[in-house]
Design an enzyme around this catalytic site. Structure first.
Site, PDB file in Angstrom:
ATOM      1  N   CYS A  88       1.021  -1.231  -0.155  1.00 44.46           N
ATOM      2  CA  CYS A  88       0.099  -0.258  -0.108  1.00 44.46           C
ATOM      3  C   CYS A  88       0.991   1.119   0.016  1.00 44.46           C
ATOM      4  O   CYS A  88       1.927   1.427   0.677  1.00 44.46           O
ATOM      5  CB  CYS A  88      -0.793  -0.102   1.147  1.00 44.46           C
ATOM      6  SG  CYS A  88      -1.941   1.474   1.343  1.00 44.46           S
ATOM      7  N   HIS A 228      -8.574  -3.259   1.630  1.00 48.50           N
ATOM      8  CA  HIS A 228      -7.621  -2.437   2.650  1.00 48.50           C
ATOM      9  C   HIS A 228      -7.710  -1.034   2.375  1.00 48.50           C
ATOM     10  O   HIS A 228      -7.672  -0.297   3.413  1.00 48.50           O
ATOM     11  CB  HIS A 228      -6.299  -3.047   1.961  1.00 48.50           C
ATOM     12  CG  HIS A 228      -5.123  -2.061   2.783  1.00 48.50           C
ATOM     13  ND1 HIS A 228      -4.200  -2.979   3.547  1.00 48.50           N
ATOM     14  CD2 HIS A 228      -4.453  -0.898   2.723  1.00 48.50           C
ATOM     15  CE1 HIS A 228      -3.250  -2.042   4.037  1.00 48.50           C
ATOM     16  NE2 HIS A 228      -3.443  -0.895   3.379  1.00 48.50           N
ATOM     17  N   GLU A 229      -7.703  -0.645   1.394  1.00 49.88           N
ATOM     18  CA  GLU A 229      -7.951   0.805   1.043  1.00 49.88           C
ATOM     19  C   GLU A 229      -9.169   1.566   1.852  1.00 49.88           C
ATOM     20  O   GLU A 229      -9.290   2.536   2.100  1.00 49.88           O
ATOM     21  CB  GLU A 229      -7.732   1.472  -0.466  1.00 49.88           C
ATOM     22  CG  GLU A 229      -6.477   0.977  -1.000  1.00 49.88           C
ATOM     23  CD  GLU A 229      -5.028   1.487  -0.082  1.00 49.88           C
ATOM     24  OE1 GLU A 229      -5.165   2.611   0.506  1.00 49.88           O
ATOM     25  OE2 GLU A 229      -4.173   0.563  -0.513  1.00 49.88           O
ATOM     26  N   HIS A 232      -8.745   2.620   5.163  1.00 50.89           N
ATOM     27  CA  HIS A 232      -7.997   3.867   5.366  1.00 50.89           C
ATOM     28  C   HIS A 232      -9.090   5.027   5.219  1.00 50.89           C
ATOM     29  O   HIS A 232      -9.120   5.917   5.946  1.00 50.89           O
ATOM     30  CB  HIS A 232      -6.972   3.991   4.272  1.00 50.89           C
ATOM     31  CG  HIS A 232      -5.681   3.258   4.556  1.00 50.89           C
ATOM     32  ND1 HIS A 232      -5.106   3.222   5.710  1.00 50.89           N
ATOM     33  CD2 HIS A 232      -4.641   2.604   3.620  1.00 50.89           C
ATOM     34  CE1 HIS A 232      -3.914   2.410   5.827  1.00 50.89           C
ATOM     35  NE2 HIS A 232      -3.745   2.004   4.453  1.00 50.89           N
ATOM     36  N   HIS A 238      -2.075   1.717   9.314  1.00 52.57           N
ATOM     37  CA  HIS A 238      -1.736   0.505   9.189  1.00 52.57           C
ATOM     38  C   HIS A 238      -1.548  -0.288  10.221  1.00 52.57           C
ATOM     39  O   HIS A 238      -1.190   0.315  11.308  1.00 52.57           O
ATOM     40  CB  HIS A 238      -0.334   0.295   8.394  1.00 52.57           C
ATOM     41  CG  HIS A 238      -0.523   0.556   6.864  1.00 52.57           C
ATOM     42  ND1 HIS A 238       0.462   1.443   6.235  1.00 52.57           N
ATOM     43  CD2 HIS A 238      -1.487   0.315   5.986  1.00 52.57           C
ATOM     44  CE1 HIS A 238      -0.047   1.642   4.934  1.00 52.57           C
ATOM     45  NE2 HIS A 238      -1.129   0.650   4.844  1.00 52.57           N
TER      46      HIS A 238
END
Length: 508
Positions: A88, A228-229, A232, A238
């Protein structure tokens, strides 16, 4: 890229080249590591020449702790290899464009105490602004919806998709510099695959030139990276937990749950637990496959036109050629036939030609002596004469010394043997036994100029062997035993069947 951004990029490249020219190999490795640690937030201050040896050692040790390496503070081989892995692009403490925090001086505490802010509502809209031209919209939307659902299953959040206009969270695919700063420019396959911004900017950016896939196997699993993004965009930084979805290096899907308890506690710390019942966890294997071909009626005509050139705008899993020099190109559960004329067929299901063959094969080779097709996936192999599976197949070829998940297979005429490539080694086996020959494996250096990680190889009617990886090809001279030329296969090899595709938009 604007003129000002282009000038800045050229100046940065010129400075990097000048600096590299003045440094020896060890100095260049240290400078590359320093740039990496700057990018991902391990220094207080940014810029060349601002970091003392003690600061560099401290930052390096912090990175090694985050990635579960021995925290020696020494720039050793495992650390360099870890830095080179796809990951990432969001910093290990800040979002893109945010000021880096001193990672070494701020030791990581409980994950639930760390976040990048939060939304002040629990019902959020999202929009998929665009997607790579070689992925079907229906499959992309399925993967994105599943990624959002993953987080709503374990928290009080609810998501819905909007097709145009404003949205709380926007997902966009970009190529190269996209006004996020030169440090966040995408660089093609590998490196930083994506990055995202914390609330309440609500954006996640993905590298459109990456080898995205909607299934497990070769290519980057789009679902994993999107999930995953999205974390965020919800405010999660993380995670130091090795098996967490929010680890800086993207999780591989398997039998375990996609979200670790570290992920669940972090999102619940921000938004609370599900309003009804308990958190719903699903294993990774549920998300390893999304529909390849869209059945959405509105796009059927456009889709049919694009599928004929689908592999030309993307990448493929494997390639081989028979004794008549007809090409067979494989991707997912389909394959294309390209005769000597260079006119590619429509995509055909693997099962229609080779019954019983699994989808997403690792490697394939057609023997120019026997005409048999050999397929490899995981530790198993299949052999077909025509469409008939030969007796004794499938079998466990890894038990006979051949590599699991080989990168490439090739019937090499000079040896009259099958050659399998895996990483920096190659393996040789006879057709009769499919057992490893004595004195193998050997180093890939024997094939001078052939890079590791190729996805396919074939002997062309011009007498050269061609190796393929991503958008690149390498032309190998069988007599001189070295690579003579390289280039981009979709645009430069007319016999690959991409003439019609090149008349339109070509990704590469």
């Amino acid at each position: 890229m604007g003129a000002r951004a282009g000038t800045a990029l050229r100046a940065a490249l010129a400075l990097a080249l000048l600096t590299a020219a003045r440094l020896g190999p060890a100095g260049r490795r240290r400078r590359q590591a320093e740039l990496f640690l700057e990018k991902y937030g391990y220094f207080n201050q940014l810029g060349p020449g601002t970091h003392s040896p003690a600061e560099f050692t401290q930052a390096l040790r912090a990175f090694q702790q985050v990635t579960h390496l021995r925290p020696s503070g020494v720039l050793d081989g495992p650390t360099l290899r870890q830095m080179a892995l796809p990951r990432c692009g969001t910093g290990d403490g800040e979002g893109p464009g945010a000021r880096a925090r001193p990672a070494a001086s701020a030791p990581r505490r409980r994950r639930t105490a760390q976040h990048g802010g939060r939304w002040h509502k629990r019902q959020l809209s999202y929009r998929v602004v665009n997607w790579p031209p070689y992925l079907p919209p229906h499959g992309v939307r399925l993967a994105v919806r599943a990624a959002f659902q993953l987080w709503s299953n374990v928290s009080a959040l609810l998501f819905w998709e909007v097709w145009d206009g404003p949205a709380d969270i926007r997902l966009t695919f970009f190529h190269g510099d996209h006004n996020d700063g030169l440090g966040n420019a995408f660089d093609g396959p590998g490196g930083a695959l994506a990055h995202a911004f914390f609330p309440r900017r609500g954006e996640a950016h993905f590298d459109s030139a990456e080898r995205w896939s909607l299934r497990s196997g070769k290519g980057r699993n789009l679902f994993v990276v999107v999930a995953h993004e999205v974390g965020h965009t919800l405010g999660l930084q993380h995670s130091p937990a090795k098996r967490a979805l929010m680890s800086p290096y993207y999780k591989k899907l398997g039998k375990d749950f996609v979200l670790s308890w570290d992920d669940i506690l972090a999102v619940q710390n921000l938004y609370g637990k599900p309003s009804k019942g308990s958190a719903i966890q699903l294993p990774g294997k549920v998300f390893t496959h999304f529909q390849d071909w869209s059945s959405d009626p509105y796009s059927m005509d456009q889709q049919q036109r694009s599928l004929s050139a689908y592999y030309c705008h993307s990448f493929f899993d494997a390639i081989t050629a028979d004794a008549d020099h007809t090409l067979y190109i494989f991707k997912g559960s389909h394959f294309w036939v390209v005769p000597a004329s260079g006119n590619a067929s429509e995509p055909q299901p693997l099962a229609s030609r080779w019954p019983g063959l699994p989808s997403s094969i690792d490697a394939t080779a057609c023997s120019q002596l026997s005409g048999k097709f050999y397929f490899f996936k995981g530790g198993r192999c299949w052999c077909y004469r025509g469409s008939a599976l030969q007796a004794g197949f499938p079998r466990q070829c890894s038990a006979r010394g051949l590599p699991r998940h080989p990168d490439t297979a090739l019937h090499f005429h000079h040896l009259r043997r099958l050659v399998l490539f895996k990483g920096s080694k190659y393996f040789v086996a006879s057709e009769e036994t499919l057992s490893l020959e004595p004195y193998y494996p050997r180093s890939l250096r024997d094939w001078r100029g052939v890079p590791p990680g190729t996805v396919g190889a074939l002997t062309h009617r011009d007498g050269f062997v061609y190796f393929f990886r991503d958008e690149q090809y390498w032309q190998f001279d069988q007599a001189k035993l070295r690579v003579l030329a390289a280039g981009k296969w979709a645009a430069q090899l007319p016999w690959m069947g991409c003439q019609d595709a090149n008349a339109g938009q070509v990704l590469f």
